[in-house]
Scaffold this motif. Structure first.
Motif, PDB file in Angstrom:
ATOM      1  N   GLN A  30     -14.067  18.185 -27.923  1.00 51.49           N
ATOM      2  CA  GLN A  30     -13.087  17.217 -27.160  1.00 51.49           C
ATOM      3  C   GLN A  30     -12.370  18.538 -26.194  1.00 51.49           C
ATOM      4  O   GLN A  30     -11.842  18.176 -25.184  1.00 51.49           O
ATOM      5  N   GLN A  42     -13.363  21.190 -25.356  1.00 46.95           N
ATOM      6  CA  GLN A  42     -14.175  21.856 -24.188  1.00 46.95           C
ATOM      7  C   GLN A  42     -14.521  20.682 -23.028  1.00 46.95           C
ATOM      8  O   GLN A  42     -14.417  21.070 -21.862  1.00 46.95           O
ATOM      9  N   ALA A  43     -14.511  19.511 -23.375  1.00 47.31           N
ATOM     10  CA  ALA A  43     -14.432  18.612 -22.654  1.00 47.31           C
ATOM     11  C   ALA A  43     -13.338  18.254 -21.723  1.00 47.31           C
ATOM     12  O   ALA A  43     -13.257  17.950 -20.318  1.00 47.31           O
ATOM     13  N   ASP A  44     -12.127  18.581 -22.361  1.00 48.93           N
ATOM     14  CA  ASP A  44     -10.871  18.628 -21.580  1.00 48.93           C
ATOM     15  C   ASP A  44     -10.858  19.905 -20.413  1.00 48.93           C
ATOM     16  O   ASP A  44     -10.262  19.718 -19.268  1.00 48.93           O
ATOM     17  N   GLN A  60     -13.110  18.770 -17.793  1.00 49.78           N
ATOM     18  CA  GLN A  60     -12.339  17.626 -16.851  1.00 49.78           C
ATOM     19  C   GLN A  60     -11.276  18.266 -15.899  1.00 49.78           C
ATOM     20  O   GLN A  60     -11.283  17.910 -14.753  1.00 49.78           O
TER      21      GLN A  60
END
Length: 402
Positions: free
Chosen positions: A153, A155-157, A160
């Motif tokens: 999460q 890394q996804a943030d 994004q």
């Protein structure tokens, strides 16, 4: 006695005078009857069969090579108009500048969000490594899986936040509207201080590339079928199977100096007009041709063997057939009719009814009827069919033998 002598003397004198007058009149009449009017000189061209270009004249209209309707991709207030209306611009030149304060703030905000997202990644990685060591000796498998999800999460943030920063930077760049290609600008529909919106329907201005330029031509499908039939029959030849060259006549009747080439031929016929489209490409370095101009294009569609009759030296009869006057072997005028003729520049191209060496009258034929004796004078004509040179026969030259 004197009176008797005087009367016969007067009678003899009058008789002699009348006889003298009659003799004189008879001599003049005889002289006039013996003189013949010389044949009228006419300019002629000696016919010779050769392979000639087969042309057709098509109506056309100019269209820009490239056209772009310039619209804003971001909303804001126009801060600057950097071009002069109606001028040429290069690719990448600035056209409009939109206020960018809010877009700079969005970039700064996106950078801060990215930094925040990147800061959570190291702790998530350390936490995952710790649970990985403790699995089976104090840490459960569930705790390990949760740590792994937390890292993903984080890394996804970061990803994004990077995407948001990229979008903010793109919007900031879009506040500067640049020319997508080299061309000529139109009048601007907006002024400094006007508010514009992203992808609005109304254009800011139009950019057109005029060099080179397209010429949209139309030809009837019937002529296309006739041309194909002539090519298949061997009467018409095409070099490489394509149109040789295309020349233009502008609206004022002047000839455009550059030769164009075929760019595209529509492979469909209009259902309403029965025509198909041909697009030609012309160099236009001086912007002499502008979009929307009407032109006439002389298209060389092939070559065919025959004889050239200048259009100025021919007429058409009631049936629409080409007629022209010739001088036969006895130097007598005769009219010939040609049921079939093609266009070759400013000439009619015929293949029947003429032989090599025949003399075509190209000047003065309007005032001479069939059967009239003439004196042929060999001449040459230019591309427009005008007599430009004459070679008169020398004095005392013998007449042509039959």
């Amino acid at each position: 006695m004197s009176r008797r002598f005087l009367l016969p003397s007067l009678l003899l004198l009058v008789t002699a005078t009348l006889a003298g007058c009659n003799d004189s009149g008879d001599q003049k009449a005889g002289a006039g009857a013996g003189a013949e009017r010389p044949p009228s000189p006419v300019s002629v061209v000696i016919m010779k069969k050769a392979e000639q270009p087969l042309t057709t004249v098509l109506p056309g209209r100019a269209d820009a090579f490239q056209t772009a309707a310039i619209r804003p991709r971001v909303s804001g207030v126009i801060k600057e108009i950097a071009f002069r209306e109606g001028s040429e611009v290069k690719q990448g030149d600035l056209l409009y500048k939109i206020e960018d304060d809010t877009y700079r703030a969005e970039v700064a905000q996106a950078k801060a969000s990215l930094a925040k997202a990147e800061a959570s990644v190291p702790s998530a990685e350390a936490n995952l490594a710790r649970y990985e060591r403790l699995v089976g000796s104090g840490a459960t498998q569930i705790e390990f899986e949760n740590a792994k999800v937390t890292l993903l999460q984080a890394q996804a943030d970061v990803a994004q936040a990077k995407a948001a920063l990229n979008a903010a930077e793109i919007n900031l760049d879009l506040t500067e509207i640049e020319a997508p290609f080299e061309g000529v600008t139109s009048a601007s529909a907006f002024s400094i201080g006007n508010v514009v919106t992203a992808n609005q329907a109304e254009t800011l201005m139009t950019l057109r590339r005029l060099d080179p330029i397209y010429i949209e031509l139309t030809e009837s499908s019937a002529n296309l079928l006739r041309l194909r039939e002539a090519i298949e029959a061997g009467r018409v030849s095409q070099e490489g199977g394509t149109i040789a060259d295309i020349r233009l006549t502008l609206e004022d009747g002047t000839q455009y100096p550059l030769v164009g080439k075929l760019d595209m031929s529509e492979m469909a016929v209009s259902e309403t007009t029965g025509t198909f489209s041909i697009r030609a490409l012309f160099d236009n370095p001086d912007n002499l041709i502008l979009p929307g101009m009407y032109v006439r294009a002389t298209v060389v569609v092939g070559k065919e063997g025959g004889y050239l009759i200048p259009q100025r030296a021919a007429t058409r009869n009631a049936r629409g057939e080409v007629t022209a006057k010739f001088v036969n072997a006895q130097n007598i005028v005769e009219t010939r009719t040609f049921a079939h003729s093609q266009v070759s520049g400013n000439n009619w191209l015929v293949s029947e009814g003429i032989n090599d060496g025949d003399k075509l009258i190209v000047d003065g034929f309007q005032w001479i009827g069939d059967g009239a004796p003439v004196q042929p004078v060999e001449a040459t004509v230019d591309e427009q069919g005008l007599v430009i040179e004459k070679s008169p026969a020398p004095a005392g030259a013998p007449a042509a033998k039959p």
